[in-house]
Design a protein around this motif. Sequence first.
Motif, short mmCIF file in Angstrom:
data_model
loop_
_atom_site.label_atom_id
_atom_site.label_comp_id
_atom_site.label_asym_id
_atom_site.label_seq_id
_atom_site.Cartn_x
_atom_site.Cartn_y
_atom_site.Cartn_z
N THR A 19 0.80 -1.27 -0.02
CA THR A 19 -0.06 -0.04 -0.07
C THR A 19 0.69 1.29 0.05
OG1 THR A 19 -0.02 0.09 2.25
CG2 THR A 19 -1.71 -1.22 1.35
N ILE A 20 2.23 1.06 0.19
CA ILE A 20 3.13 2.25 0.41
C ILE A 20 3.86 2.41 -0.79
CG2 ILE A 20 4.96 3.46 1.56
CD1 ILE A 20 2.34 3.47 3.20
N TYR B 89 2.20 -5.45 7.60
CA TYR B 89 1.66 -4.62 6.73
C TYR B 89 2.62 -3.31 6.48
CZ TYR B 89 -2.62 -6.82 6.31
OH TYR B 89 -3.72 -8.11 6.12
N ASP B 90 2.87 -3.00 5.43
CA ASP B 90 3.66 -1.89 5.24
C ASP B 90 3.15 -0.40 5.78
OD1 ASP B 90 1.60 -1.52 3.40
OD2 ASP B 90 3.05 -1.45 1.55
N TRP B 91 1.89 -0.20 5.81
CA TRP B 91 1.23 0.86 6.51
C TRP B 91 1.44 0.83 8.01
CZ3 TRP B 91 -2.51 -0.17 10.20
CH2 TRP B 91 -2.98 -1.48 9.97
N TYR B 92 1.63 -0.27 8.42
CA TYR B 92 1.56 -0.41 10.11
C TYR B 92 3.18 0.04 10.28
CZ TYR B 92 1.61 -1.87 14.88
OH TYR B 92 1.94 -2.18 16.29
N ILE B 93 4.13 -0.71 9.59
CA ILE B 93 5.66 -0.29 9.59
C ILE B 93 5.75 1.26 9.79
CG2 ILE B 93 7.75 -0.37 8.74
CD1 ILE B 93 6.85 -3.27 10.00
N LYS B 94 5.08 1.95 8.69
CA LYS B 94 5.23 3.50 8.35
C LYS B 94 4.57 4.06 9.58
CE LYS B 94 4.58 7.26 5.52
NZ LYS B 94 4.38 8.24 6.42
N ASP C 20 10.55 4.73 1.60
CA ASP C 20 11.58 4.01 0.74
C ASP C 20 11.89 2.78 1.85
OD1 ASP C 20 11.60 5.81 -1.46
OD2 ASP C 20 13.44 6.69 -0.74
N VAL C 21 12.32 3.00 2.75
CA VAL C 21 12.58 1.86 3.80
C VAL C 21 11.40 0.77 4.09
CG1 VAL C 21 12.36 2.74 6.12
CG2 VAL C 21 14.18 1.08 5.75
N THR C 22 10.22 1.45 4.06
CA THR C 22 8.96 0.71 4.35
C THR C 22 8.83 -0.23 3.08
OG1 THR C 22 8.03 2.30 5.74
CG2 THR C 22 6.44 0.60 4.64
#
Length: 202
Positions: A112-113, A150-155, A193-195
Amino acid sequence: MIFVIVLGNTMVAKAADGDAEKGKVLFAVCMACHGADGEGNAALNAPATGGQDEWYVVRQLNNFRAGVRGAHAGDIFGAQMRPMALTLANDQAVIDVAAYIATLPLPELATTIEGDAEAGKKAFAVCVACHGANGEGNVSLNAPRLSGQYDWYIKRQLDNFKAGIRGTNPKDIYGAQMRPMAMILVTDEQIRDVTAYIATLE
């Protein structure tokens, strides 16, 4: 009961054996947001729990119960989680539900990111020392698994560490270690980017 073991110079809390069958019963409350297999639900701001390391789930549930997480005025979604964690009556209940969560499969995650994963790979070099080359985590360094989330959670969590929503509570020892690492990512673009790179890890 929680035992403490020493690995090198690092103390790590090790949970007593959990009863996954009892944990399955307790997880019924969690399913409404996190899903039957712990797959999470972005619409409900519920991260994936399936396949997460038992020791880390225990720590975070206890952090929510103690107000180490979910009590900051800016932690809107943590505030939603805290009363759920408080439904677990005691330490053994926490250990049992964590034992059950550890039996669930890692979910298949949609991206999603938008970010530059190649640039993120370079930035992730700092993270490898604790979280591992594949984002597998390292209990001896108190570093959780990143892959399978999830990428959104990491971000969101990186943003929270930067903003002081996480890692500033005096009792959040390991969050305090993570916060300066998140601060290395100066711009939102770097976080994206890192996400994006973490989302490629398996």
